[in-house]
Design a protein around this motif. Structure first.
Motif, PDB file in Angstrom:
ATOM      1  N   SER A  49      -4.943  44.446  67.402  1.00  0.00           N
ATOM      2  CA  SER A  49      -3.702  43.925  67.088  1.00  0.00           C
ATOM      3  C   SER A  49      -3.373  42.177  67.061  1.00  0.00           C
ATOM      4  N   VAL A  50      -3.792  42.212  67.517  1.00  0.00           N
ATOM      5  CA  VAL A  50      -4.114  40.073  67.381  1.00  0.00           C
ATOM      6  C   VAL A  50      -3.930  39.736  66.446  1.00  0.00           C
ATOM      7  N   GLN A  51      -5.513  40.661  65.955  1.00  0.00           N
ATOM      8  CA  GLN A  51      -5.948  40.220  64.309  1.00  0.00           C
ATOM      9  C   GLN A  51      -4.867  40.260  63.550  1.00  0.00           C
ATOM     10  N   SER A  52      -4.796  41.468  62.992  1.00  0.00           N
ATOM     11  CA  SER A  52      -3.677  42.131  62.316  1.00  0.00           C
ATOM     12  C   SER A  52      -2.360  41.576  62.338  1.00  0.00           C
ATOM     13  N   ILE A  53      -1.775  41.254  63.091  1.00  0.00           N
ATOM     14  CA  ILE A  53      -0.745  40.656  63.625  1.00  0.00           C
ATOM     15  C   ILE A  53      -0.802  38.831  62.982  1.00  0.00           C
ATOM     16  N   VAL A  54      -1.878  38.371  63.099  1.00  0.00           N
ATOM     17  CA  VAL A  54      -2.456  37.324  63.095  1.00  0.00           C
ATOM     18  C   VAL A  54      -2.039  36.713  61.608  1.00  0.00           C
ATOM     19  N   ASP A  55      -3.059  37.840  60.590  1.00  0.00           N
ATOM     20  CA  ASP A  55      -3.543  37.930  59.616  1.00  0.00           C
ATOM     21  C   ASP A  55      -2.451  37.731  58.677  1.00  0.00           C
ATOM     22  N   PHE A  56      -1.134  38.720  59.056  1.00  0.00           N
ATOM     23  CA  PHE A  56      -0.049  39.105  58.402  1.00  0.00           C
ATOM     24  C   PHE A  56       1.354  37.831  58.389  1.00  0.00           C
ATOM     25  N   LEU A  57       1.070  37.058  59.266  1.00  0.00           N
ATOM     26  CA  LEU A  57       1.764  36.699  59.505  1.00  0.00           C
ATOM     27  C   LEU A  57       1.279  34.796  58.848  1.00  0.00           C
ATOM     28  N   LYS A  58       0.123  35.066  58.214  1.00  0.00           N
ATOM     29  CA  LYS A  58      -0.441  34.004  57.615  1.00  0.00           C
ATOM     30  C   LYS A  58      -0.220  33.563  56.654  1.00  0.00           C
ATOM     31  N   HIS A  59       0.839  34.926  55.872  1.00  0.00           N
ATOM     32  CA  HIS A  59       1.461  35.382  55.363  1.00  0.00           C
ATOM     33  C   HIS A  59       3.135  35.531  55.072  1.00  0.00           C
ATOM     34  N   THR A  60       3.651  35.743  55.163  1.00  0.00           N
ATOM     35  CA  THR A  60       4.769  36.037  55.950  1.00  0.00           C
ATOM     36  C   THR A  60       5.428  35.952  56.856  1.00  0.00           C
ATOM     37  N   SER A  61       6.694  35.149  57.458  1.00  0.00           N
ATOM     38  CA  SER A  61       6.877  35.354  58.829  1.00  0.00           C
ATOM     39  C   SER A  61       7.978  36.400  59.679  1.00  0.00           C
ATOM     40  N   ASP A  62       7.718  37.782  58.653  1.00  0.00           N
ATOM     41  CA  ASP A  62       8.471  38.580  59.169  1.00  0.00           C
ATOM     42  C   ASP A  62       7.772  39.361  60.501  1.00  0.00           C
ATOM     43  N   VAL A  63       7.810  38.553  61.457  1.00  0.00           N
ATOM     44  CA  VAL A  63       7.368  39.228  62.817  1.00  0.00           C
ATOM     45  C   VAL A  63       7.683  40.892  63.082  1.00  0.00           C
ATOM     46  N   LYS A  64       8.633  41.176  62.978  1.00  0.00           N
ATOM     47  CA  LYS A  64       8.715  42.415  63.102  1.00  0.00           C
ATOM     48  C   LYS A  64       7.826  43.255  62.438  1.00  0.00           C
ATOM     49  N   ALA A  65       7.671  42.858  60.851  1.00  0.00           N
ATOM     50  CA  ALA A  65       6.868  44.264  59.744  1.00  0.00           C
ATOM     51  C   ALA A  65       4.926  43.394  60.472  1.00  0.00           C
ATOM     52  N   PHE A 102      12.882  30.068  66.066  1.00  0.00           N
ATOM     53  CA  PHE A 102      12.088  30.951  66.266  1.00  0.00           C
ATOM     54  C   PHE A 102      13.161  31.926  66.138  1.00  0.00           C
ATOM     55  N   GLU A 103      11.821  33.276  65.855  1.00  0.00           N
ATOM     56  CA  GLU A 103      11.826  34.632  65.774  1.00  0.00           C
ATOM     57  C   GLU A 103      10.704  35.092  66.124  1.00  0.00           C
ATOM     58  N   PHE A 104      11.197  36.572  67.156  1.00  0.00           N
ATOM     59  CA  PHE A 104       9.758  36.848  67.679  1.00  0.00           C
ATOM     60  C   PHE A 104      10.418  38.722  67.580  1.00  0.00           C
ATOM     61  N   ALA A 105       9.835  39.228  67.793  1.00  0.00           N
ATOM     62  CA  ALA A 105       9.590  40.597  68.102  1.00  0.00           C
ATOM     63  C   ALA A 105       8.730  41.560  68.966  1.00  0.00           C
ATOM     64  N   TRP A 106       8.694  42.119  69.696  1.00  0.00           N
ATOM     65  CA  TRP A 106       7.682  43.110  70.603  1.00  0.00           C
ATOM     66  C   TRP A 106       7.837  44.561  70.682  1.00  0.00           C
ATOM     67  N   ARG A 161       2.529  57.363  69.127  1.00  0.00           N
ATOM     68  CA  ARG A 161       3.274  57.657  68.900  1.00  0.00           C
ATOM     69  C   ARG A 161       3.281  57.347  67.342  1.00  0.00           C
ATOM     70  N   LYS A 162       3.418  57.806  65.940  1.00  0.00           N
ATOM     71  CA  LYS A 162       3.214  57.494  64.749  1.00  0.00           C
ATOM     72  C   LYS A 162       3.745  56.657  64.135  1.00  0.00           C
ATOM     73  N   THR A 163       5.480  56.561  64.642  1.00  0.00           N
ATOM     74  CA  THR A 163       6.083  55.389  64.163  1.00  0.00           C
ATOM     75  C   THR A 163       7.047  54.784  66.142  1.00  0.00           C
ATOM     76  N   ILE A 164       7.077  54.170  65.241  1.00  0.00           N
ATOM     77  CA  ILE A 164       7.881  53.105  66.426  1.00  0.00           C
ATOM     78  C   ILE A 164       8.523  52.247  66.254  1.00  0.00           C
ATOM     79  N   SER A 165       9.973  51.674  67.294  1.00  0.00           N
ATOM     80  CA  SER A 165      10.510  51.209  67.446  1.00  0.00           C
ATOM     81  C   SER A 165      10.467  49.123  67.574  1.00  0.00           C
ATOM     82  N   VAL A 166       9.953  48.665  66.700  1.00  0.00           N
ATOM     83  CA  VAL A 166       9.898  47.384  66.606  1.00  0.00           C
ATOM     84  C   VAL A 166      11.755  46.704  67.605  1.00  0.00           C
TER      85      VAL A 166
END
Length: 255
Positions: A49-65, A102-106, A161-166
């Protein structure tokens, strides 16, 4: 400027550390995940999860996504035979912009706080069975603090769960204010007042503050892994520009 310090500890009761985190003052990206204890490969879920989130945020600022992507990535890895069905983790993803905004998601029960000399404020809300009961008025704060199902998550990154509410939120740190990211291994041992007092006592040395929190949590029982990221927005130049990634084979142990 941002200034950040972090540390993790296995605690006194666990045989392994299932937490993972990433910090980068340069990019303004801060991530913390706590692998689900009692489930197979919780440590792998948090690392992925850490790796996926960091890789994603290096290209966009959408923390929820970024967390939604991590959720999908865990299921994709399981399909490839990596990890175990049901593995999951909590997740916090924070992205700082200019001037302390800042923006954050959890997802889950890892927490985000802000604090200053005046006090401490929790910005996140636990995605737990007990928090849901509290919100519905079924139990009191006192009952929630010692409830036997206190750590039962309503949702996680991965899991069943296949879907989550961030959940998401945003704000701005003022000069010499702090943001704290932590796993529940800290807050299950220390109350908010103790956390605030400890950080303010060591406000001129963030690493000392982080180490003191871990030491105090272990003194109170250390029943779980303890991971902390402490961020300060200050009017001085930071010397902490290099990204820090927690590896499960190397963890900091405060003296």
């Amino acid at each position: 400027m941002l200034y950040a310090k972090s540390a993790t500890h296995i605690g006194k009761k666990k045989r392994s550390n299932e937490d993972a985190y990433y910090t980068s003052v340069r990019s303004g990206i801060f991530v913390l995940c706590d692998g689900m204890g009692g489930h197979a490969d919780g440590h792998l879920a948090s690392q992925l999860s850490v790796q996926s989130i960091v890789d994603f945020l290096k290209h966009t600022s959408d923390v929820k996504a970024s967390i939604e992507r991590a959720h999908d990535d865990i299921f994709s890895q399981i399909k490839k035979g990596i990890g175990s069905p049901g593995m999951g983790t909590t997740a916090i993803a924070v992205m700082f912009q200019d001037a302390g905004s800042f923006e954050f998601a959890w997802v889950g029960d890892s927490r985000v706080y802000t604090l200053n000399e005046s006090g401490i404020r929790m910005l996140s809300e636990d995605h737990t069975f007990v928090q849901a009961m509290l919100n519905e008025g079924c139990i009191t704060l006192e009952e929630a603090a010692n409830h036997p199902y206190k750590s039962v998550l309503m949702q996680a990154v991965g899991g069943d769960r296949k879907t989550i509410s961030v959940s998401t939120s945003a704000g701005r740190l003022q000069p010499n204010e702090y943001m704290l990211l932590c796993s529940d291994g800290l807050v299950n041992e220390l109350d908010d007042d103790t956390i605030h007092t400890t950080i303010m006592t060591n406000k001129n040395d963030l690493q000392a503050a982080v180490d003191a929190l871990i030491t105090h949590a272990n003194e109170q029982g250390g029943r779980d892994n303890i991971s902390i990221v402490l961020i300060q927005y200050a009017d001085f130049v930071s010397d902490s520009d290099d990204p820090t990634v927690f590896s499960h084979s190397h963890e900091h142990s405060p003296s």
